[in-house]
Design a protein around this motif. Sequence first.
Motif, PDB file in Angstrom:
ATOM      1  N   THR A 289       2.368   1.771  -3.464  1.00 50.69           N
ATOM      2  CA  THR A 289       1.347   2.251  -4.397  1.00 50.69           C
ATOM      3  C   THR A 289       1.076   3.736  -4.182  1.00 50.69           C
ATOM      4  OG1 THR A 289       0.317   0.059  -4.451  1.00 50.69           O
ATOM      5  CG2 THR A 289      -1.023   1.915  -5.199  1.00 50.69           C
ATOM      6  N   ALA A 290       0.949   4.137  -2.910  1.00 52.05           N
ATOM      7  CA  ALA A 290       0.708   5.546  -2.602  1.00 52.05           C
ATOM      8  C   ALA A 290       1.876   6.407  -3.076  1.00 52.05           C
ATOM      9  CB  ALA A 290       0.489   5.731  -1.095  1.00 52.05           C
TER      10      ALA A 290
ATOM     11  N   HIS B  82       0.242   9.855   2.476  1.00 51.17           N
ATOM     12  CA  HIS B  82      -0.305   8.531   2.768  1.00 51.17           C
ATOM     13  C   HIS B  82       0.803   7.482   2.823  1.00 51.17           C
ATOM     14  CE1 HIS B  82      -4.587   9.656   1.191  1.00 51.17           C
ATOM     15  NE2 HIS B  82      -4.316  10.164   2.376  1.00 51.17           N
ATOM     16  N   SER B  83       1.778   7.605   1.920  1.00 49.19           N
ATOM     17  CA  SER B  83       2.885   6.652   1.909  1.00 49.19           C
ATOM     18  C   SER B  83       3.643   6.684   3.228  1.00 49.19           C
ATOM     19  CB  SER B  83       3.831   6.977   0.753  1.00 49.19           C
ATOM     20  OG  SER B  83       4.981   6.170   0.796  1.00 49.19           O
TER      21      SER B  83
ATOM     22  N   LEU C  24       1.590   5.077   6.072  1.00 61.68           N
ATOM     23  CA  LEU C  24       1.595   3.610   5.981  1.00 61.68           C
ATOM     24  C   LEU C  24       2.942   3.041   6.423  1.00 61.68           C
ATOM     25  CD1 LEU C  24      -0.293   3.357   2.596  1.00 61.68           C
ATOM     26  CD2 LEU C  24      -1.094   2.368   4.751  1.00 61.68           C
TER      27      LEU C  24
ATOM     28  N   ALA D 266       0.830  -1.207   0.000  1.00 62.09           N
ATOM     29  CA  ALA D 266       0.000   0.000   0.000  1.00 62.09           C
ATOM     30  C   ALA D 266       0.865   1.258   0.000  1.00 62.09           C
ATOM     31  CB  ALA D 266      -0.939  -0.008   1.203  1.00 62.09           C
TER      32      ALA D 266
ATOM     33  N   THR E 276       2.594  -2.183  -8.799  1.00 61.64           N
ATOM     34  CA  THR E 276       1.767  -1.070  -9.232  1.00 61.64           C
ATOM     35  C   THR E 276       1.111  -1.404 -10.560  1.00 61.64           C
ATOM     36  OG1 THR E 276       3.665  -0.046 -10.322  1.00 61.64           O
ATOM     37  CG2 THR E 276       3.226   0.617  -8.064  1.00 61.64           C
TER      38      THR E 276
END
Length: 327
Positions: free
Chosen positions: A92-93, A101-102, A105, A89, A139
Amino acid sequence: MSFAKAQDLLHLAQMATSRRGGVSLEDICAEFDVSHRTAQRMTEALEATFVNVSTTDDAERRRYWRMDAPLPDRLQPRQETAIEALEIAARTARDEGRIRHSRALEDLRDGLLARLNPRDALRSEADAEAVLAGLGQVTRPGPTVTLKPAVTDAVIEALRGPFRLRVSYGAQGAAPRVIEPHGMLLGHRSYLVARQPARGVDILNFRMDRIHEAEVLNESFQLASGFSLETYAAQAFGVYQDPEQYGEVVWRFSPEAAERAAEFLFHPTQVVEPQDDGSLIVRFKAAGWLEMAWHLYQWGDKVDVLAPQGLRKLIAGHQRSDFDALP
């Protein structure tokens, strides 16, 4: 007690600890796919094994079991699956330019590792890394337009409010404009879905890669009545919206391609109709002929556009017969 039952009991104890209201028999039946009587036996085992189990009944006399204190660290299960999920996740962020967000996480992943003893943390990291290496590219495939992290962060902050945004959009040096963000559509080219009060109440799409700067204003606003990003996105085949092109789309896949096409979800509203000659007809309503044409090119001469005529003309003369494989 078998190992499987012991694992289920430990999992149930974690559920009873993490859920503020506790777990009911219905929750247990759904989580473990067991009968009502088996769920009762599991709660009996929970009460017999742990001293810190309490029960409460709601207004409908439904009972809930709760662990009043967290499980000791030595009872925590292996966490490699959670660690790899957080890492995927986070990557992907990061790839989508959602740096905030990255980082969040990654902080969760690091906090999870910190709660494990050194031996378990090392093993979980190694196992998670092995899975990630085996997954290869996690991704979405294909080229994407790079987004500016500062712009993406500002959009996300504005969506929380919601707050208005002042953006520099389009040609360099263009006058700034104030917009009211309603959502983001992420794809090979990402769009900010927003209103621009100076241009009326219509919902518009702004290309994220053409937003050079974005500032969150201390001005809240009301979202458009009844607006749903999911419904809005379903009006397009990809991410681009064109109300003038919106309408019924009908594709016919040849018998050679029908089985492969049946594996695809081309659009959330699609209806699939197998034909007597082995071909397959797919119907849905959407706009965005150009993105449809980009996709249809991959199918070569194995697909015919029955509607709309504008799309049929767009792909005419571009359907090849020499592709070695279907999408």
